[in-house]
Motif scaffolding. Structure first.
Motif, mmCIF file in Angstrom:
data_model
loop_
_atom_site.group_PDB
_atom_site.id
_atom_site.type_symbol
_atom_site.label_atom_id
_atom_site.label_comp_id
_atom_site.label_asym_id
_atom_site.label_seq_id
_atom_site.Cartn_x
_atom_site.Cartn_y
_atom_site.Cartn_z
ATOM 1 N N ALA A 116 -37.988 88.265 -23.802
ATOM 2 C CA ALA A 116 -39.051 87.697 -23.946
ATOM 3 C C ALA A 116 -39.470 86.129 -24.273
ATOM 4 C CB ALA A 116 -40.582 88.640 -23.936
ATOM 5 N N ALA A 168 -36.009 92.977 -22.987
ATOM 6 C CA ALA A 168 -36.252 92.117 -21.500
ATOM 7 C C ALA A 168 -35.696 91.038 -21.661
ATOM 8 C CB ALA A 168 -37.718 92.418 -22.345
ATOM 9 N N GLY A 170 -34.847 91.027 -17.997
ATOM 10 C CA GLY A 170 -35.616 90.274 -16.518
ATOM 11 C C GLY A 170 -33.795 91.311 -15.959
ATOM 12 N N GLY A 196 -41.010 93.420 -17.994
ATOM 13 C CA GLY A 196 -42.563 92.608 -18.549
ATOM 14 C C GLY A 196 -42.925 92.916 -19.572
ATOM 15 N N ASP A 199 -44.673 91.184 -22.056
ATOM 16 C CA ASP A 199 -45.724 90.239 -21.478
ATOM 17 C C ASP A 199 -46.885 91.170 -21.337
ATOM 18 O OD1 ASP A 199 -43.967 87.468 -20.532
ATOM 19 O OD2 ASP A 199 -42.421 89.590 -20.558
ATOM 20 N N ARG A 229 -41.877 84.749 -7.266
ATOM 21 C CA ARG A 229 -41.510 85.579 -7.204
ATOM 22 C C ARG A 229 -42.018 85.929 -5.297
ATOM 23 N NH1 ARG A 229 -42.274 88.283 -11.938
ATOM 24 N NH2 ARG A 229 -41.499 90.155 -11.358
ATOM 25 N N ARG A 232 -38.278 87.685 -4.505
ATOM 26 C CA ARG A 232 -37.958 89.281 -4.677
ATOM 27 C C ARG A 232 -39.023 89.958 -3.982
ATOM 28 N NH1 ARG A 232 -38.349 88.188 -11.122
ATOM 29 N NH2 ARG A 232 -38.355 90.065 -11.057
HETATM 30 N N1 UDP Z 1 -36.391 86.742 -19.703
HETATM 31 C C1 UDP Z 1 -36.369 86.491 -20.471
HETATM 32 N N2 UDP Z 1 -34.931 85.697 -20.912
HETATM 33 C C2 UDP Z 1 -34.278 84.972 -19.571
HETATM 34 C C3 UDP Z 1 -34.635 85.773 -18.503
HETATM 35 C C4 UDP Z 1 -36.544 86.335 -18.119
HETATM 36 O O1 UDP Z 1 -36.421 86.710 -21.954
HETATM 37 O O2 UDP Z 1 -32.875 84.496 -19.749
HETATM 38 C C5 UDP Z 1 -37.558 87.938 -19.706
HETATM 39 C C6 UDP Z 1 -39.029 87.535 -19.517
HETATM 40 O O3 UDP Z 1 -39.756 85.981 -20.767
HETATM 41 C C7 UDP Z 1 -40.209 88.109 -19.417
HETATM 42 C C8 UDP Z 1 -38.831 89.235 -19.048
HETATM 43 O O4 UDP Z 1 -37.458 88.632 -19.169
HETATM 44 O O5 UDP Z 1 -41.176 88.925 -19.981
HETATM 45 C C9 UDP Z 1 -38.915 90.502 -17.379
HETATM 46 O O6 UDP Z 1 -39.112 88.951 -17.025
HETATM 47 P P1 UDP Z 1 -39.364 89.401 -14.923
HETATM 48 O O7 UDP Z 1 -40.410 89.173 -15.150
HETATM 49 O O8 UDP Z 1 -38.582 88.431 -14.520
HETATM 50 O O9 UDP Z 1 -38.522 90.779 -14.937
HETATM 51 P P2 UDP Z 1 -39.218 92.199 -14.005
HETATM 52 O O10 UDP Z 1 -40.396 92.369 -15.251
HETATM 53 O O11 UDP Z 1 -39.267 90.904 -12.512
HETATM 54 O O12 UDP Z 1 -37.905 92.658 -13.959
#
Ligand code: UDP
Length: 252
Positions: A116, A168, A170, A196, A199, A229, A232
């Motif tokens: 994150a 976290a 992603g 996420g 977050d 997004r 996605r």
């Molecule tokens: N994130 C990170 N480094 C990266 C890419 C993403 O720390 O290189 C973190 C981003 O800040 C967020 C989390 O990964 O806190 C999830 O990101 P995203 O919302 O894209 O993922 P999802 O929940 O959709 O899989």
């Protein structure tokens, strides 16, 4: 519940990826059992978008098939299971699992939060600690999924000595990172990618209201708030169901 029942819990298969048909109670009980085992466990929280990625990414699909538990995180999975004659009775999200686990963990199960944006994991840790003062969070670090950062991250985690690691970065980067580095994380028994979740818990991103979540429209909430997004969401809402309609349980 006797131990044997955990192993017997049903799985469904979508596009070649196994998903565990578990409830939240079963999930928490299984994770507690994993924490007391010698061997290490990876937990993945697949949603429609992740299974669409797995359909074209053989390495990610292999990681999904080797993990100890694949939680049905997306409402789309429940629907697609039904359309292929299978049954996933519950949606179990990574964000809920993280919060429910942390609500009851004592200091004998130290936790580390990786990933994150800067300071976000720290804020999520403070929030969870405020809810459960017995929770022992031994480290938080934003880091990055880049290979050049891996040695430093592994050293930080090993120095902190956690048994539970939440990542976290992603999807699918967090899952690939865990699969690649878990065996070097000497104290970690359970590692889970949580997208996420930090977050949401830190209040950086607002989670969809319960009404949206209960009718399977969390994706719509996210696209309105974060229009970037859209690609996605298209993969999750259009491409994934089309692939399931064509290939069902099999990998394309
Ligand atoms: N994130 C990170 N480094 C990266 C890419 C993403 O720390 O290189 C973190 C981003 O800040 C967020 C989390 O990964 O806190 C999830 O990101 P995203 O919302 O894209 O993922 P999802 O929940 O959709 O899989």
């Amino acid at each position: 519940m006797p131990d044997g029942n955990f192993e017997a819990s049903a799985k469904v298969t979508l596009l070649g990826a196994p998903i565990d048909a578990v409830s939240m109670d079963e999930t928490v009980a299984r994770i507690h059992r994993f924490l007391d085992e010698q061997r290490q466990h990876q937990i993945i929280t697949p949603n429609s978008e992740m299974l669409r990625e797995a359909a074209k990414n053989r390495e990610f699909r292999d990681v999904l098939s080797r993990s100890s538990l694949n939680l049905p995180d997306g409402a789309g999975l429940l629907l697609m299971a039904r359309l292929t004659g299978q049954r996933l009775p519950y949606r179990v999200t990574g964000t809920d699992t993280l919060q429910i686990l942390c609500r009851d963990l004592g200091p004998e199960y130290p936790v580390f939060f990786l990933g994150a944006g800067p300071g976000v994991a720290e804020r999520a840790a403070q929030e969870l600690k405020a809810r459960n003062p017995r929770l022992k969070i031994v480290g938080t670090y934003a880091g990055s999924p880049s290979e050049s950062d891996a040695a430093d991250i592994v050293a930080r985690i090993n120095a902190a000595n956690p048994v539970l690691l939440f990542v976290a970065f992603g999807a699918p980067r967090q899952e690939m990172w865990i699969a690649q580095h878990l065996s070097s994380l000497t104290s970690v028994k359970v590692a889970m990618g949580i997208g996420g979740a930090f977050d949401f818990i830190a209040g950086v991103q607002k989670r969809a209201p319960a009404l949206f979540r209960s009718v399977g429209l969390e994706w719509l909430w996210r696209v309105v708030r974060e229009p970037k997004r859209i690609g996605r969401i298209w993969n999750a809402v259009v491409v994934f169901p089309s692939l399931v309609a064509r290939y069902g349980r099999e990998a394309p």
